[in-house]
Design a protein around this motif. Structure first.
Motif, PDB file in Angstrom:
ATOM      1  N   GLY A 196       6.182  43.477  18.188  1.00 41.71           N
ATOM      2  CA  GLY A 196       7.144  44.474  17.753  1.00 41.71           C
ATOM      3  C   GLY A 196       7.030  44.845  16.285  1.00 41.71           C
ATOM      4  O   GLY A 196       7.965  45.395  15.703  1.00 41.71           O
ATOM      5  N   ILE A 197       5.903  44.563  15.682  1.00 41.52           N
ATOM      6  CA  ILE A 197       5.677  44.865  14.271  1.00 41.52           C
ATOM      7  C   ILE A 197       4.749  46.073  14.198  1.00 41.52           C
ATOM      8  O   ILE A 197       3.588  46.007  14.611  1.00 41.52           O
ATOM      9  N   MET A 198       5.260  47.177  13.679  1.00 42.80           N
ATOM     10  CA  MET A 198       4.536  48.428  13.764  1.00 42.80           C
ATOM     11  C   MET A 198       3.505  48.594  12.651  1.00 42.80           C
ATOM     12  O   MET A 198       3.726  48.223  11.504  1.00 42.80           O
ATOM     13  N   VAL A 199       2.389  49.207  13.036  1.00 41.25           N
ATOM     14  CA  VAL A 199       1.318  49.585  12.117  1.00 41.25           C
ATOM     15  C   VAL A 199       1.281  51.111  12.070  1.00 41.25           C
ATOM     16  O   VAL A 199       1.227  51.751  13.121  1.00 41.25           O
ATOM     17  N   PRO A 200       1.370  51.719  10.871  1.00 37.70           N
ATOM     18  CA  PRO A 200       1.354  51.137   9.531  1.00 37.70           C
ATOM     19  C   PRO A 200       2.737  50.954   8.903  1.00 37.70           C
ATOM     20  O   PRO A 200       2.817  50.695   7.709  1.00 37.70           O
ATOM     21  N   ASP A 201       3.809  51.116   9.692  1.00 41.65           N
ATOM     22  CA  ASP A 201       5.157  51.077   9.115  1.00 41.65           C
ATOM     23  C   ASP A 201       5.399  49.803   8.316  1.00 41.65           C
ATOM     24  O   ASP A 201       5.956  49.834   7.217  1.00 41.65           O
ATOM     25  N   ARG A 202       5.003  48.678   8.887  1.00 42.65           N
ATOM     26  CA  ARG A 202       5.196  47.392   8.226  1.00 42.65           C
ATOM     27  C   ARG A 202       3.915  46.846   7.618  1.00 42.65           C
ATOM     28  O   ARG A 202       3.944  46.234   6.560  1.00 42.65           O
TER      29      ARG A 202
END
Length: 290
Positions: A196-202
């Motif tokens: 649930g960790i978005m690329v490139p948001d995080r």
């Protein structure tokens, strides 16, 4: 008949490399005999001996074989072209990727996009390409006054996913990953997506090689492009010159071009998990294989 010795067949890099070689050989009416090292330097040495008397020339890609060992076992009277082998083969035609410059350019792009907490997923120890890409990443971080954490990898997708799992377990105190090749970058990206960790948001992610898959996944992957198929074709063209006694034994250096895509877009300040596509335009005329 020409002999081709490569370290592996896993992944799109080698399929593109061999596609370029086969295309060039076919156009010239040549046939290819291939042997695979499977990451074993001694198997590569055995392959060189096995090719004696069977081929008219060799294309050798053996990044894990030392210069002394390669020089000792490469047939002296056989024309050969070396792809990213250990330096120190006087009189042999060489094609080299400027891994240091390419890796530095990728990391400089990540830093320019505002990323400051960088991780490098390295390739296998003792591999020339992996060692040079690590050095390029370290050089770029040093120039920017930043530290670089290095996690182990082996150029395969699962090792990229394993590196991402390590970072997830630690709480994700990073904002960018540069992987030593695209498959590890994709493995890391998929692991972050599952968490649930978005690329490139995080986290921004970039790779190296620019395999065709980089343009097809979502988000598309920023990568250092060497035009792999063209690189393979150039090796065969150089070998034909060497067989004809026309090659000057020079080193041809290919400098990668950073293809900026969605995976290194700007970070989201609100840290939401919604995926954002930045649609960063690629450099005109680059990244497509002939």
């Amino acid at each position: 008949m020409i002999g081709v010795v490569v370290p592996d067949l896993h992944g799109e890099f080698f399929s593109e490399l061999l596609r370029g070689m086969d295309r060039e050989a076919s156009e010239r009416g040549l046939y290819c005999m291939m042997m695979v090292m499977h990451g074993d330097a001694q198997r590569g040495v055995a392959a060189l001996h096995a090719m004696r008397g069977r081929v008219d020339g060799l294309v050798v890609m053996a990044p894990q074989v030392s210069a002394d060992e390669l020089l000792a076992h490469l047939p002296r009277d056989m024309p050969a072209v070396l792809l990213n082998c250990a330096p120190g083969q006087p009189g042999r035609a060489e094609l080299r990727i400027d891994n240091v410059a390419g890796a530095s350019a990728v990391v400089e792009h990540l830093i320019a996009s505002g990323r400051r907490r960088l991780v490098h997923i390295a390739g296998p120890a003792g591999n020339i390409d992996a060692d040079e890409r690590l050095r390029g990443a370290q050089d770029a971080c040093a120039r920017a006054g930043l530290s670089l954490r290095v996690l182990p990898g082996d150029f395969r997708e699962p090792s990229g996913a394993a590196a991402a799992a390590t970072l997830i377990a630690e709480g994700i105190d990073i904002d960018a990953i540069f992987a030593a090749n695209d498959m590890m970058a994709i493995g890391a990206m998929m692991a972050f997506r599952r968490a649930g960790i978005m690329v490139p948001d995080r986290i921004a992610i970039a790779g190296f090689d620019d395999i065709p898959l980089t343009r097809l996944i979502s988000p598309s992957l920023t990568s250092a492009s060497i035009d792999i198929a063209s690189f393979g074709a150039s090796a065969v063209a150089r070998l034909v010159k060497a067989i004809a006694g026309d090659d000057d034994g020079s080193i041809e250096q290919r400098v990668p071009v950073v293809m900026v895509r969605e995976s290194t877009g700007p970070a989201r300040t609100d840290h939401t998990l919604s995926n954002v596509h930045n649609n960063t335009p690629e450099q005109s005329g680059k990244g497509e294989y002939s």
